[in-house]
Design an enzyme around this catalytic site. Structure first.
Site, PDB file in Angstrom:
ATOM      1  NE  ARG A 240      -4.447  -0.925   0.222  1.00  0.00           N
ATOM      2  CZ  ARG A 240      -4.759  -1.952  -0.558  1.00  0.00           C
ATOM      3  NH1 ARG A 240      -3.869  -2.422  -1.414  1.00  0.00           N
ATOM      4  NH2 ARG A 240      -5.944  -2.518  -0.490  1.00  0.00           N
ATOM      5  CD  GLU A 269      -2.738   3.608  -6.304  1.00  0.00           C
ATOM      6  OE1 GLU A 269      -3.396   3.058  -7.210  1.00  0.00           O
ATOM      7  OE2 GLU A 269      -1.702   3.129  -5.818  1.00  0.00           O
ATOM      8  CG  HIS A 296      -2.717  -0.308  -7.822  1.00  0.00           C
ATOM      9  ND1 HIS A 296      -3.015   0.364  -6.671  1.00  0.00           N
ATOM     10  CD2 HIS A 296      -2.911  -1.628  -7.540  1.00  0.00           C
ATOM     11  CE1 HIS A 296      -3.379  -0.497  -5.731  1.00  0.00           C
ATOM     12  NE2 HIS A 296      -3.323  -1.722  -6.240  1.00  0.00           N
TER      13      HIS A 296
END
Length: 341
Positions: A240, A269, A296
């Site tokens: 992440r 994000e 991503h």
């Protein structure tokens, strides 16, 4: 048994076969573009929805759930669900499901690719060949290979284990840190050794961040952790964005302490963060010779994405039929909750 048609909202583009399966039994409103809906658009379309198939860009918070009084299930076409309010789902009797396993292998494969790309200066080499200045071999662009390198994996969940399994073929020396140690048998099978975070940071040529994003892991790799990393090492982030302080990474690269950074995820994000940046830091983007940044695409394998969407569809159909969805992570029916590794 025939069930009345429900309304299903699919927030991002999916395969036609997935829509056909859902439409065989229910009404479907789907986003057919490649651009996520705004929060206002999502709420407007889902106001009368019985089910939502949600994706990484969506924010399904308590306010969204409250605005959808008919909602019975939120099916995430994803593994992590920090962008969906699990507690609010449970409180309002809404199932929350994820796709627990199908993203693991594609993400692990990309992680190894990022390590090789940044360590071996592949993008800088590509730019050199395309520049018109390439006239054959020269003694430059020396990097770091995987063989005999020490790789430290922060977080030994499914992705961490999958990365370790693939690295074994590259003859790396792999250490890991996790709150829950692996068994001796698993450590032997994966060819890994447990270490402290300080040991891992100080001794690793590559540090892979593969843990969950929680309040306590936000900026886990920040200025202090970066300073403890081995000079000339590389940081890889397939987990992440907010596990890493991107501004601190840029500073560590500029002063020459960090050799490079490769990431498939970014702080911008992490929609659950009220203070998230709205773009990738321009200074980090400017480090073109020391970074490999992908948009991503960890699960962007055709077969995997199809299976992810179909699994989310199965969860929706089961939930709307009055059954416990196979991949539920909450228990609005009062049963036992499931926590995923």
């Amino acid at each position: 048994m025939t069930h009345p048609k429900s309304k299903i909202v699919v927030t991002n583009r999916v395969h036609d076969e997935v829509l056909a399966r859902l439409r065989a039994e229910h009404e479907v409103v789907a986003n057919a573009t490649g651009t996520p809906w705004t929060q206002q658009e999502l709420v407007a379309r889902a106001a009368e929805a019985d089910a939502i198939m949600a994706f990484m860009p969506d924010r399904i918070g308590a306010d969204t759930i409250a605005a959808c009084p008919r909602l019975k299930i939120v099916a995430g076409a994803l593994k992590g669900y920090d962008n969906i309010d699990r507690a609010a789902c449970t409180e309002r009797g809404v199932w929350l499901t994820i796709v627990p396993d199908l993203l693991t292998v594609p993400t692990a494969e990309l992680t190894v690719g990022l390590m090789i790309a940044v360590g071996r200066n592949m993008l800088a080499g590509d730019r050199h060949v395309r520049s018109g200045d390439f006239d054959g071999w020269r003694p430059h662009l020396y990097g770091t290979g995987l063989a005999q390198s020490v790789v430290g994996i922060v977080g030994m969940g499914a992705v961490g284990r999958a990365v370790a399994r693939r690295l074994a073929g590259f003859e790396t020396r792999t250490v890991y840190v996790d709150r829950r140690p692996l068994s001796a048998e698993d450590e032997a099978e994966l060819s890994v050794r447990r270490a402290t975070l300080d040991e891992l940071l100080a001794g690793s040529d590559f540090v892979v961040v593969a843990t969950h994003l929680m309040p306590e892991t936000k900026h886990l790799i920040g200025p202090e952790a970066l300073a403890r990393m081995k000079p000339g090492s590389y940081l890889i982030n397939p987990g992440r964005g907010s596990l890493v302080d991107e501004a601190a990474v840029e500073a560590a690269i500029r002063r020459g302490h960090l050799a490079g950074y490769a990431a498939d995820v970014f702080e911008m994000e992490d929609w659950a963060r009220a203070d998230r940046p709205l773009a990738v830091a321009p200074g980090l983007l400017a480090q073109t010779d020391s970074t490999v940044l992908t948009p991503h695409i960890g699960s962007a394998v055709k077969r995997a994405r199809f299976e992810i969407e179909m699994t989310a569809a199965t969860n929706i159909l089961e939930g709307l039929a009055g059954n416990r969805p196979p991949d539920a992570v909450n228990a609005p029916d009062g049963g036992a909750e499931t926590r995923r590794a």
